[in-house]
Design a protein around this motif. Structure first.
Motif, PDB file in Angstrom:
ATOM      1  N   GLU A 135       0.679   3.528   0.854  1.00  0.00           N
ATOM      2  CA  GLU A 135       2.039   3.214   1.277  1.00  0.00           C
ATOM      3  C   GLU A 135       3.055   3.410   0.151  1.00  0.00           C
TER       4      GLU A 135
ATOM      5  N   LEU B  19       5.054   5.517  -2.168  1.00  0.00           N
ATOM      6  CA  LEU B  19       5.435   6.923  -2.108  1.00  0.00           C
ATOM      7  C   LEU B  19       5.104   7.681  -3.387  1.00  0.00           C
TER       8      LEU B  19
ATOM      9  N   VAL C 295       6.698  10.228   6.077  1.00  0.00           N
ATOM     10  CA  VAL C 295       7.383   8.932   6.076  1.00  0.00           C
ATOM     11  C   VAL C 295       7.982   8.778   7.467  1.00  0.00           C
TER      12      VAL C 295
ATOM     13  N   VAL D 272      10.797   2.119   7.904  1.00  0.00           N
ATOM     14  CA  VAL D 272      10.086   3.365   7.637  1.00  0.00           C
ATOM     15  C   VAL D 272       8.867   3.037   6.789  1.00  0.00           C
ATOM     16  N   CYS D 273       7.828   3.848   6.942  1.00  0.00           N
ATOM     17  CA  CYS D 273       6.587   3.608   6.202  1.00  0.00           C
ATOM     18  C   CYS D 273       5.842   4.927   6.083  1.00  0.00           C
ATOM     19  N   ARG D 274       5.197   5.104   4.962  1.00  0.00           N
ATOM     20  CA  ARG D 274       4.385   6.307   4.781  1.00  0.00           C
ATOM     21  C   ARG D 274       3.153   6.237   5.673  1.00  0.00           C
TER      22      ARG D 274
END
Length: 368
Positions: free
Chosen positions: A179, A181, A247, A255-257
């Protein structure tokens, strides 16, 4: 499984439905069911590979992708689980169903929405929104310890630090590390696939057949979606065609990877795109792309059964319902290249250089 442990400790009569959606071999599922029975709970393994493969076929037909172009394999699995298991639960006399999804996450919302639509009479138990469950299991390490203590076999790739969520269409990978980045995707340990550089040096030729807007064959697999999805997965995994690192915009507005592994669909996607390019005129292709975006969001947000998604699917069915042909691909080290195309279609093809650029031919079969 930790949710099941908590229900057992709370003395809640529990019947476990272990769905085979193509995530791993059947042996591990049977072992899990046997262990749950020895602990005093009811457990049954349900083969849902066919409906899961049908959902994968829908993802391809309707172009149901989400942010960054990844295939909605996890969202599709939730649709299959609720749609297929709810009737069994009703028949078995269940009055509620429970899941172990994180409180406030995407999957909690998906199960809630599909449960309300497919089985409104079944109350939904969400353990990780219950303070008692959160006190018993404050983190993943506590969950893992309880599962291991009871001898429950873990799903491959899952533990206290990482987890995978797999089905016949693909795998999602999650961890606190991923998670971040700044973490390179090379830190990922694929569940099924090789990295592109690990694939064979020689390309593999693959022919994908289409009939009535759906895959009909992958290199001799025949039309059964389980067979052609399995064949496509093996090809993509072997040649390092599988990865989407994105993402994404989530249902709850954050938002999240996300890191996704879908070797079969990543191989089939370019073949289907070529069929669309050769079969639809400009207005038809523009409409298809708009509707595909609607359906990508609908699958992600668990709105696949709602009227807007139904209407979008009906429109695409009109566009591609009689499209067919075959596409031959060259697959090598993460790259899928179209080699030959034969389309049974309706579009006039201009032969610019072969005829001086001033004649058109309308033929039953178009080869490129």
């Amino acid at each position: 499984m930790a949710a099941g442990v908590w229900l057992h400790e709370m003395s809640v009569p529990t019947r476990h439905y272990i769905a085979d959606i193509g995530q791993s071999g059947r042996t591990g599922m049977d072992a899990l069911a046997a262990r749950l029975r020895r602990l005093g709970d009811e457990a049954v393994v349900v083969d849902l590979r066919s409906p899961m493969a049908a959902a994968a076929s829908d993802l391809l037909r309707y172009g149901a992708r989400h942010d960054g172009g990844y295939w909605n394999t996890t969202g599709a699995a939730r649709l299959v689980l609720v749609g297929e298991l709810a009737p069994l639960m009703r028949a078995d006399g269940c009055r509620m169903f429970a899941h172990g999804c994180v409180g406030g996450g995407n999957d909690q919302r998906r199960f809630a929405r599909y449960g309300a639509q497919a089985a409104p009479e079944l109350a939904v138990i969400e353990p990780w929104t219950d303070p008692r469950a959160l006190e018993r299991f404050p983190d993943r390490k506590a969950m893992l310890a309880a599962v291991v203590e009871r001898g429950l076999p873990l799903d491959p790739g899952s533990g206290a630090e990482r987890s995978t969520d797999a089905n016949l269409a693909g795998v999602s990978h999650e961890s606190a590390e991923l998670e971040d980045l700044e973490t390179p995707v090379s830190r990922l340990d694929p569940r099924w696939s090789a990295w592109p550089g690990q694939g064979p040096a020689e390309p593999e030729t693959v022919t994908v057949g289409f009939r009535d807007g759906r895959v009909a064959d992958v290199d001799g697999s025949g039309p059964d979606p389980v067979a052609w999805m399995t064949r496509a997965n093996a090809i993509g995994a072997r040649h390092g065609v599988w990865l989407r690192d994105v993402v994404e915009r989530r249902i709850i507005g954050t938002v999240c990877r996300g890191v996704y592994e879908a070797p079969g669909l990543e191989v089939l996607g370019p073949a289907w795109t070529r069929i669309l390019q050769a079969s639809l005129d400009a207005p038809g292709r523009e409409l298809y792309d708009r509707l595909a975006a609607v359906l990508g969001a609908a699958m992600y947000e668990a709105r696949w059964l709602e009227p807007a998604a139904q209407a979008a699917r009906a429109a695409i069915d009109r566009l591609v319902g009689d499209v067919g042909g075959s596409v031959t691909l060259s697959v090598r080290r993460g790259v899928v290249q179209v080699e030959r195309t034969e389309v049974t279609g309706r579009v006039e093809q201009q032969t610019r250089f072969g005829s001086g650029g001033n004649r058109w031919s309308e033929v039953a079969a178009v080869r490129t």
